[in-house]
Design a protein around this motif. Structure first.
Motif, PDB file in Angstrom:
ATOM      1  N   SER A  70       0.866  -1.178   0.000  1.00 47.63           N
ATOM      2  CA  SER A  70       0.000   0.000   0.000  1.00 47.63           C
ATOM      3  C   SER A  70       0.898   1.220   0.000  1.00 47.63           C
ATOM      4  CB  SER A  70      -0.906   0.016   1.234  1.00 47.63           C
ATOM      5  OG  SER A  70      -0.201   0.484   2.373  1.00 47.63           O
ATOM      6  N   PRO A  71       0.382   2.422  -0.346  1.00 48.70           N
ATOM      7  CA  PRO A  71       1.214   3.631  -0.300  1.00 48.70           C
ATOM      8  C   PRO A  71       1.715   3.970   1.095  1.00 48.70           C
ATOM      9  CG  PRO A  71      -0.732   3.992  -1.661  1.00 48.70           C
ATOM     10  CD  PRO A  71      -0.940   2.685  -0.962  1.00 48.70           C
ATOM     11  N   ALA A  72       1.156   3.325   2.114  1.00 48.70           N
ATOM     12  CA  ALA A  72       1.611   3.554   3.484  1.00 48.70           C
ATOM     13  C   ALA A  72       2.852   2.737   3.834  1.00 48.70           C
ATOM     14  CB  ALA A  72       0.483   3.226   4.462  1.00 48.70           C
ATOM     15  N   GLN A  73       3.289   1.845   2.950  1.00 48.15           N
ATOM     16  CA  GLN A  73       4.477   1.031   3.203  1.00 48.15           C
ATOM     17  C   GLN A  73       5.705   1.907   3.381  1.00 48.15           C
ATOM     18  OE1 GLN A  73       5.048  -2.256   0.464  1.00 48.15           O
ATOM     19  NE2 GLN A  73       7.276  -2.175   0.698  1.00 48.15           N
ATOM     20  N   PRO A  74       6.556   1.653   4.388  1.00 47.31           N
ATOM     21  CA  PRO A  74       7.785   2.444   4.549  1.00 47.31           C
ATOM     22  C   PRO A  74       8.667   2.365   3.312  1.00 47.31           C
ATOM     23  CG  PRO A  74       7.350   1.152   6.518  1.00 47.31           C
ATOM     24  CD  PRO A  74       6.394   0.659   5.461  1.00 47.31           C
ATOM     25  N   ALA A  75       9.172   3.501   2.875  1.00 49.24           N
ATOM     26  CA  ALA A  75       9.989   3.527   1.661  1.00 49.24           C
ATOM     27  C   ALA A  75      11.288   2.760   1.834  1.00 49.24           C
ATOM     28  CB  ALA A  75      10.277   4.972   1.264  1.00 49.24           C
ATOM     29  N   GLY A  76      11.757   2.634   3.076  1.00 51.13           N
ATOM     30  CA  GLY A  76      13.000   1.916   3.316  1.00 51.13           C
ATOM     31  C   GLY A  76      12.916   0.428   3.045  1.00 51.13           C
ATOM     32  N   THR A  77      11.716  -0.110   2.868  1.00 51.22           N
ATOM     33  CA  THR A  77      11.543  -1.540   2.584  1.00 51.22           C
ATOM     34  C   THR A  77      11.463  -1.844   1.096  1.00 51.22           C
ATOM     35  OG1 THR A  77       9.117  -1.414   2.702  1.00 51.22           O
ATOM     36  CG2 THR A  77      10.308  -1.819   4.769  1.00 51.22           C
ATOM     37  N   LEU A  78      11.544  -0.810   0.253  1.00 54.16           N
ATOM     38  CA  LEU A  78      11.407  -1.008  -1.190  1.00 54.16           C
ATOM     39  C   LEU A  78      12.663  -1.617  -1.789  1.00 54.16           C
ATOM     40  CD1 LEU A  78       9.780   2.404  -2.245  1.00 54.16           C
ATOM     41  CD2 LEU A  78       8.616   0.202  -1.950  1.00 54.16           C
ATOM     42  N   SER A  79      12.491  -2.403  -2.850  1.00 52.85           N
ATOM     43  CA  SER A  79      13.637  -2.850  -3.639  1.00 52.85           C
ATOM     44  C   SER A  79      14.236  -1.642  -4.360  1.00 52.85           C
ATOM     45  CB  SER A  79      13.196  -3.893  -4.671  1.00 52.85           C
ATOM     46  OG  SER A  79      12.381  -3.290  -5.669  1.00 52.85           O
ATOM     47  N   GLY A  80      15.442  -1.827  -4.911  1.00 51.65           N
ATOM     48  CA  GLY A  80      16.099  -0.718  -5.598  1.00 51.65           C
ATOM     49  C   GLY A  80      15.281  -0.165  -6.749  1.00 51.65           C
ATOM     50  N   GLY A  81      14.675  -1.059  -7.546  1.00 47.23           N
ATOM     51  CA  GLY A  81      13.888  -0.610  -8.683  1.00 47.23           C
ATOM     52  C   GLY A  81      12.662   0.175  -8.261  1.00 47.23           C
ATOM     53  N   ASN A  82      11.983  -0.270  -7.202  1.00 48.87           N
ATOM     54  CA  ASN A  82      10.792   0.436  -6.746  1.00 48.87           C
ATOM     55  C   ASN A  82      11.133   1.732  -6.032  1.00 48.87           C
ATOM     56  OD1 ASN A  82       8.451  -1.229  -7.554  1.00 48.87           O
ATOM     57  ND2 ASN A  82       9.491  -2.796  -6.364  1.00 48.87           N
ATOM     58  N   ALA A  83      12.280   1.764  -5.351  1.00 47.40           N
ATOM     59  CA  ALA A  83      12.734   3.024  -4.758  1.00 47.40           C
ATOM     60  C   ALA A  83      13.008   4.052  -5.856  1.00 47.40           C
ATOM     61  CB  ALA A  83      13.990   2.791  -3.918  1.00 47.40           C
TER      62      ALA A  83
END
Length: 520
Positions: free
Chosen positions: A401-414
């Motif tokens: 969800s858009p509430a997911q912490p950005a620090g948990t994203l993979s490199g491509g999604n970041a």
């Protein structure tokens, strides 16, 4: 190089790693053989780095086993893996910035930083010898914080070599190297393999895989989908296995840019680096609306300083930055953003996202406190959430969800998050610094398509890149930055891969002073 144990393959069996409800690794098998160069492929988030972190003792698996030469091995920490001769060069560097290169070599080793000057001098001397042997130019006495991204990458490689790893893991080892440096690195890795080492490298450069790998393992969504011989496959087939669909690179642009008005003018910029000496010397160029101008070059030749000067993060010693006829040289970053100058930073983890904030919040970081996302006194949470949901869908950002912490994203999604924020801000000019570094083929295709769309919509794009494929595919003009100077410039129709590579390595004679400005 240590001699591998008799029969010495390293085997990972049925490796499982869960993060909540997500299975990052779902029963993955991997075999690494002494004397072999093994490529590990997969799109961002496929589990490649997680698997290697398990092997290096940085991540504990939930299930599975590791065997070395037929005996069981368990790694509770990296020191356990290092004791077995396993070394890892991380994509995101594991160095202490305030220490010297030589001091970083002895961290976690007997004596550590308490070694006397004489022994540290011996460490530095051995590092210098390794640097010469493997042609990895690094000053053992330099503080890590003073080094460019490319130089820090070399330090990581040297650290593994210094500790005589017999299983060497390299996570995107060439992402910050020039073609000539990559050409030097892989033969050295091959030489290490001939001495008995098992080499495994993660990369998105499929050409390197086809040329240098003995075997290839492909992961997709945490599972192994193939183990291939390079002679029995192709780059398109590897890309299809990685992302689960056919991947087609965008066609290079033909013909001149659609628009001609100048948006960004960089006029005679000279700037000092963090170490004190001049990092940029009389740099001048222009970028027009509807045009992508590439600044190519090897890391460490002034790219970070140029990025920082353009965005107001570093004050130039001389020269001007002009945006739409307005001199913005003395303006802070926020004011430049307000005038339509945006940035996709070269280090997305340090400057692109705030890991502790949600994806939705990261998507409006540059507009917090401004309508419709709030005022100086309050935030409009609903507007932030609505915008986050729309941008997540528009840029295909894979989140729970858009509430997911950005620090948990993979490199491509970041990177998609950073790009979405920049391209939704109503810019006139975008500085895209290393926008595809460390990304898989699918994510690279996505970034290139978005930049091409922005160009078609009339945005001026300055591309700062070390990737020749990127430059050759999407640039309308290319300038080469070498030792802080622009030493060459070509229009789209004259781009030549070999000439650009030679210029990046300093092999071309700098042009006369009056030709360093590119034509408007």
């Amino acid at each position: 190089m240590r001699t591998p144990p008799a029969g010495g393959p390293l085997v990972m069996r049925g490796i499982v790693k869960r993060y909540g409800a997500v299975r990052a690794l779902d029963g993955v098998d991997l075999e690494l053989r002494p004397g072999e160069v093994h490529a590990l492929l997969g799109e961002n988030g496929a589990g490649k780095t997680t698997l290697m972190n398990v092997l290096y003792g940085m991540t504990r698996p939930d299930a599975g086993a590791i065997e070395i030469g037929g005996r069981a091995a368990r790694f509770a920490a990296p020191r356990d893996a290092a004791a077995e001769g396993i070394g890892m060069v991380h994509q995101h560097f594991m160095l202490v910035p305030t220490l010297t290169v030589a001091e970083n070599m002895v961290l976690g080793r007997p004596g550590g930083l308490f070694l006397g000057r004489r022994r540290l001098a011996a460490v530095a001397a051995r590092l210098a010898d390794l640097a010469r042997r493997y042609e990895l130019d690094v000053d053992p006495h330099a503080k890590v914080w003073q080094l460019s991204v490319g130089e820090q990458q070399r330090v990581e490689i040297l650290r593994a070599l210094y500790h005589e790893a017999r299983v060497l893991i390299l996570d995107e080892p060439t992402s910050t190297l020039a073609p000539v440096e990559s050409e030097r690195l892989f033969p050295r890795l091959r030489a290490m393999a001939r001495e008995g080492a098992a080499i495994v490298f993660i990369t998105h450069h499929l050409g390197d895989v086809m040329r240098w790998a003995d075997r290839i393992t492909v992961l997709r969504r945490g599972t192994r989908v193939g183990v291939l011989d390079p002679s029995a496959t192709s780059e398109p087939e590897l890309a299809r296995l990685m992302v689960g669909r056919d991947v087609g690179r965008i066609a290079p642009r033909t013909g001149p840019p659609a628009r001609k008005e100048t948006v960004l003018t960089v006029d005679g910029i000279t700037a000092h680096g963090d170490r004190g000496p001049i990092a940029l010397r009389d740099v001048s160029f222009t970028v027009a609306a509807g045009e992508i101008v590439a600044i190519a070059g090897v890391e460490g030749n002034g790219q970070p300083e140029l990025e920082e000067v353009l965005m107001g993060l570093r004050a130039p010693a001389a020269g001007r930055v002009i945006l739409d006829g307005r001199d913005v040289t003395g303006l802070p970053p926020g004011a430049r953003l307000g005038h339509g100058l945006g940035l996709v930073p070269s280090d997305r983890n340090r400057r692109g996202i705030v890991g502790g904030l949600s994806v939705a919040e990261n998507l409006v970081l540059d507009r917090i406190g401004r309508p419709p996302f709030g005022t100086r006194l309050r935030l409009s949470r609903q507007a932030i959430e609505d915008n986050g949901a729309a941008e997540v869908e528009r840029f295909s950002i894979a989140v729970s969800s858009p509430a997911q912490p950005a620090g948990t994203l993979s490199g491509g999604n970041a990177q998609r998050t950073v790009l979405a924020r920049a391209l939704s801000a109503g810019l006139r000019c975008l500085v895209a610094a290393q926008p595809t570094r460390g990304l898989d083929v699918g994510a690279i295709e996505f970034v290139w398509e978005r930049l091409a769309e922005a160009r078609a919509a009339g945005l001026a794009v300055l591309l700062i890149s070390t990737d020749l494929d990127e430059v050759m595919t999407i640039a309308d003009r290319c300038c080469v930055l070498y030792r802080g100077r622009l030493v060459a410039s070509w229009p789209r129709e004259d781009l030549d891969r070999e000439q650009i590579g030679l210029a990046m390595g300093g092999a071309l004679t700098p042009p006369p002073e009056d030709t360093r400005r590119t034509p408007e």
